[in-house]
Design a protein around this motif. Structure first.
Motif, short mmCIF file in Angstrom:
data_model
loop_
_atom_site.label_atom_id
_atom_site.label_comp_id
_atom_site.label_asym_id
_atom_site.label_seq_id
_atom_site.Cartn_x
_atom_site.Cartn_y
_atom_site.Cartn_z
N ALA A 1 45.44 102.86 83.36
CA ALA A 1 44.31 102.23 82.67
C ALA A 1 43.43 101.37 83.56
CB ALA A 1 44.83 101.39 81.49
N GLY A 2 43.70 101.30 84.86
CA GLY A 2 42.83 100.56 85.76
C GLY A 2 43.40 99.20 86.17
N GLY A 3 42.85 98.69 87.28
CA GLY A 3 43.34 97.45 87.88
C GLY A 3 43.30 96.22 87.00
N PRO A 4 42.19 95.93 86.30
CA PRO A 4 42.15 94.71 85.50
C PRO A 4 43.24 94.63 84.45
CG PRO A 4 39.94 95.54 85.84
CD PRO A 4 40.86 96.59 86.36
N ALA B 1 42.05 87.93 88.47
CA ALA B 1 40.96 88.48 89.29
C ALA B 1 41.48 88.94 90.64
CB ALA B 1 39.88 87.42 89.47
N ALA B 2 42.35 88.13 91.26
CA ALA B 2 42.89 88.51 92.57
C ALA B 2 43.74 89.77 92.47
CB ALA B 2 43.70 87.36 93.15
N LEU B 3 44.57 89.85 91.43
CA LEU B 3 45.43 91.02 91.27
C LEU B 3 44.65 92.27 90.88
CD1 LEU B 3 48.66 89.72 89.50
CD2 LEU B 3 48.49 90.86 91.72
N GLY C 1 47.92 80.55 95.19
CA GLY C 1 47.48 80.50 96.59
C GLY C 1 47.79 81.79 97.32
N THR C 2 48.95 82.38 97.05
CA THR C 2 49.33 83.63 97.67
C THR C 2 48.38 84.76 97.26
OG1 THR C 2 51.66 82.98 97.75
CG2 THR C 2 51.18 85.34 97.89
N LEU D 1 45.63 86.85 99.61
CA LEU D 1 45.62 88.31 99.74
C LEU D 1 44.27 88.90 99.38
CD1 LEU D 1 49.15 89.17 98.24
CD2 LEU D 1 48.42 89.46 100.62
N ALA D 2 43.64 88.34 98.36
CA ALA D 2 42.30 88.84 97.97
C ALA D 2 41.29 88.58 99.08
CB ALA D 2 41.87 88.16 96.67
#
Length: 265
Positions: A67-70, A134-136, A256-257, A261-262
């Motif tokens: 179903a996509g990243g978000p 958002a980062a994930l 923070g991690t 990564l983002a």
């Protein structure tokens, strides 16, 4: 009569059960509830992070693939929150209210102990969850496997932060509660060893995914640095740590991690 060397594995088993029993919804029988066992539990907390992170990473990757990243990101964050009963998020909100109140330590600690969440807590929760999702989302959009590794790294960093928050020089802010049980129970060498072992494992997993060997450990180091800054602020402000402070440190390290990564792309 068992000698010390024969007893040591059993002691660490008791500590691991303590860690899973207090830091997750997984049903384990906690047989010992004392400060030495608490110290071993906080040292072994990254094992809990790896376990919960793997469960959340698998769920997030599956949803992202379909179903996509978000939506995968929301799933991973939601699964981690469910597996911890929202314990760390609750601590983050309470610490935000305590720090934002501007009141003396005793009054701030009383605010943190109340069951409701104030405006500082709500705002902090919203911003932190948005940042994590958002980062994930970007990681899962790029690759479900890469997103899964990001979840695993953030969950591990969050539990590594607990050991650093319970170092022997760090006092408890008040006599009761989980904070008083675990404060000052972890030797610095044990915290270093647990973090280094976690970093080596993440580096190996990063290589399997085809990324840099330093990528995940570096992101974890930045996340832990952010949680350490929060720890110093809380110790100055509250004269020690509480269970809420440890929860806030965990969420700070995880966020923070993920943000690091983002930013690495």
């Amino acid at each position: 009569m068992q000698d010390a060397s024969a007893r040591e594995p059993a002691r660490w088993g008791e500590g691991l059960r303590f860690a899973f029993g207090t830091l997750s919804v997984l049903r384990v029988r906690v047989e010992r509830w004392d400060r030495p066992t608490a110290g071993r539990a906080m040292t072994a907390a990254p094992v809990v992070g790896l376990t919960l992170g793997a469960l959340a990473a698998g769920a997030g990757a599956l949803v992202a693939w379909r179903a996509g990243g978000p939506l995968g990101a929301v799933t991973a964050v939601g699964v981690l929150a469910a597996l911890t009963r929202g314990l760390h998020l609750d601590g983050l909100a309470d610490v935000a209210d305590g720090l934002g109140s501007g009141k003396p330590a005793e009054d701030a600690l009383r605010i943190m102990k109340q069951s409701d969440i104030g405006p500082f807590g709500v705002l902090t929760l919203v911003l932190v969850l948005l940042a994590q999702i958002a980062a994930l989302a970007g990681r899962f959009d790029a690759s479900p496997a890469g997103g899964a590794l990001a979840v695993l790294a953030s969950a591990t960093a969050a539990r590594c932060a607990l050991g650093w928050g319970c170092l022997r020089p760090v006092p408890a802010a008040r006599p009761g509660g989980l904070g008083a049980m675990v404060a000052g129970t972890v030797p610095p060498a044990a915290a270093v060893a647990a973090t280094a072992g976690s970093a080596l494992l993440l580096a190996a997993l990063g290589l399997l995914d085809g990324s840099s060997v330093l990528r995940l450990p570096l992101a974890v180091a930045v996340g832990l640095g952010c949680s350490w800054l929060l720890l110093r602020r809380c110790v100055r402000r509250f004269d020690g740590i509480t269970g809420d402070v440890l929860g806030a440190m965990a969420e700070t390290a995880a966020t923070g991690t993920l943000v690091t990564l983002a930013l690495m792309g």
